[in-house]
Scaffold this active site. Structure first.
Site: not given
Ligand code: ADP
Length: 502
Positions: A198, A251-254, A256, A273, A307, A404
């Site tokens: 995805k 992606g983000s810690t939040e 994650g 990561e 990151c 961050e």
């Molecule tokens: P960034 O801060 O780099 O935008 P995110 O952590 O927001 O990264 O997003 C990274 C990936 O995680 C994207 O593909 C996003 O669509 C996906 N994503 C965002 N929210 C969720 C969630 N609740 N569950 C699974 N994947 C998600």
């Protein structure tokens, strides 16, 4: 800071690609989203619409996972390791053959400068695939020299073998889209897994190009499925899906944290990561001719949207003014502009929301008393550009130094202490621990600091050395597990122990 030149007219190949009706790639076919929904893709340098892409629903994710499950025991599972290796290698060759188009789409979708896109796709996209192609024939088990209790020596055999973990859900961010896609696909395919990828909703284009290439090289249907969609819908569905055995997330810690909770339902394996707030520590004996460009590029690479960005610069008092002056001069000299303009050195941020978020941090920095040395604002005109920003005299009490930002904001902090532990404690005082660097000519100081810094990576006289063979990943809230290298293959494998009594 100067402005880079001219808007870009896409090449005929890119125009043709952008104009396509982009669908989801499921079971080797391009299919519309179940509800006909679309994502509108924008060029962050112009804010204009450049493409429309099908947007996966939960039921599309179901279809993709079902296809990946079928493929796990189909033709793919019968290929021997040399054949699997050759397919992955061929995918790298095709990516290389399409480097110009991939680069252009990446730049239009993400905004990064053309040279950065081209280099990173060639170096990290193709090389990652080739590196892991080589691992297919080297996934080894062990023989274990024990016997069941009543069995004489030589009358039994115990051995292990490594099997693919199963269906992998790969969820990736927008900051380096094609590289992220390949560095999830490469170890998963090498291990014999199947994948539902995805991409981020903001940058789905190059993942779709990869779908074309997967088909072209003859990777069996259903082994790779690509489902652009929103994180809270398609991403969440994948993370929670009972048919998925492992999530590989960047992606983000939040987010994650959300993935981890969603994954608990079937206790699927998870590697994460996540974020970083990487420290770079400069001692007074360091070679400033290297420190200044190293710190500037480390902080502003991908407009700081990465990151590993060296966003906290700790500089010894004796060289503080020279380093701040050098870094801010270099930052101000970067040419901002659309990534496809040949002279652009820094592109736009990914979106209006992202720029607002970053500007919010700049305001917080000002209010907390940090000294704004340069930048701090968006230039007028179209595109989500922002001037590279340097804050001097920050401290770890400030939000801008702790959190961050994921944008072009560097916080510089001084130290005078000869107590390395005190310096390292400051460097360690965020929730992150991804990438750190130490700059000094004294090898003892350097290695003492390596001992003291709690981070998945600590570099000496360089920052964030990334290579397919070097394990990469974070400590503390920067992540779970390691990617790249041999260690990066392990999460895609499970061990089966077998004992034979003769
Ligand atoms: P960034 O801060 O780099 O935008 P995110 O952590 O927001 O990264 O997003 C990274 C990936 O995680 C994207 O593909 C996003 O669509 C996906 N994503 C965002 N929210 C969720 C969630 N609740 N569950 C699974 N994947 C998600």
């Amino acid at each position: 800071m100067s402005a880079a030149s001219t808007a870009h007219t896409p090449s005929p190949a890119a125009r043709e690609f952008l104009a396509r009706r982009h669908r989801l790639f499921i079971d080797g076919r391009w299919v519309a989203a179940a509800d006909g929904g679309e994502i509108v893709v924008h060029d962050p340098a112009t804010e204009g619409e450049i493409a429309r892409v099908a947007c996966a629903t939960e039921s599309d994710v179901d279809q993709a996972v079902a296809a990946a499950r079928r493929a796990l025991t189909g033709e793919w599972s019968r290929l021997n390791s040399h054949q699997r290796s050759r397919l992955i290698w061929r995918l790298a060759d095709e990516l290389e053959a399409n480097l110009e188009l991939a680069t252009e789409l990446e730049v239009l979708d993400n905004g990064m400068p053309r040279m950065v896109a081209q280099y990173s796709i060639a170096r990290f996209g193709c090389d990652f695939l080739r590196y892991y192609a080589g691992w297919c024939t080297k996934i080894l088990g062990e023989t274990i020299p024990v016997a069941p209790q009543d069995v004489p020596n030589g009358e039994s055999l115990t051995y292990t073998r490594r099997e693919p973990i199963g269906v992998v859900g790969a969820i990736i961010p927008w900051n380096s889209p094609l590289v992220m896609a390949t560095l999830k696909l490469a170890p998963a395919l090498a291990a014999g897994c199947t994948v539902v990828l995805k991409p981020a909703e903001l940058t789905p284009l190059t993942a779709l190009l990869l779908g074309d290439l997967v088909r072209k090289v003859g990777i069996p249907d259903g082994v790779v499925n690509i489902v652009p969609g929103h994180g809270h819908v398609a991403g969440a569905a994948l993370a929670a899906h009972d048919g998925v055995d492992k999530i590989a997330f960047t992606g983000s810690t939040e987010v994650g944290r959300k993935i981890l909770l969603a994954a608990a339902g079937n206790l699927k394996r998870v590697t994460l990561e996540l974020g970083g707030k990487s420290p770079m520590v400069v001692f007074p004996d360091a070679d400033l001719e290297r420190v200044i460009p190293g710190a500037t590029r480390g902080a502003f690479f991908l407009q700081g949207q990465n990151c590993m960005a060296s966003t906290r610069l700790f500089v010894h008092d004796d060289v503080f003014d020279r380093v701040v002056e050098g870094v801010s001069a270099m930052a101000q000299a970067f040419r901002l502009g659309p990534g496809m303009a040949p002279d652009s050195e820094l592109g736009p941020l990914i979106s209006a929301d992202q720029r607002e978020r970053v500007l919010g941090y700049v305001e917080a920095g000002r209010q907390s008393g940090a000294e704004l040395v340069c930048g701090g604002e968006a230039p007028p005109g179209k595109g989500y550009f922002m001037r590279p920003t340097v804050f001097g005299h920050t401290n770890m009490g400030m939000k801008i130094a702790r959190e961050e930002i994921f944008g072009p904001v560097l916080c510089v902090q001084s130290f005078s202490d000869s107590d390395l532990k005190a310096v390292a404690d400051e460097a360690n005082s965020t929730i992150y621990g991804l990438s750190a660097s130490v700059w000094t000519r004294d090898i003892s100081t350097a290695h003492r600091m390596v001992n003291l810094i709690d981070s998945g990576q600590v570099s000496i006289n360089c920052h964030a050395a990334v290579d397919p063979a070097i394990p990469f990943g974070g400590n503390r809230q920067s992540g779970w597990g390691r990617e790249f290298g041999r260690e990066g293959l392990d999460p895609y494998l499970k061990t089966k122990a077998t004992t034979v009594k003769f």
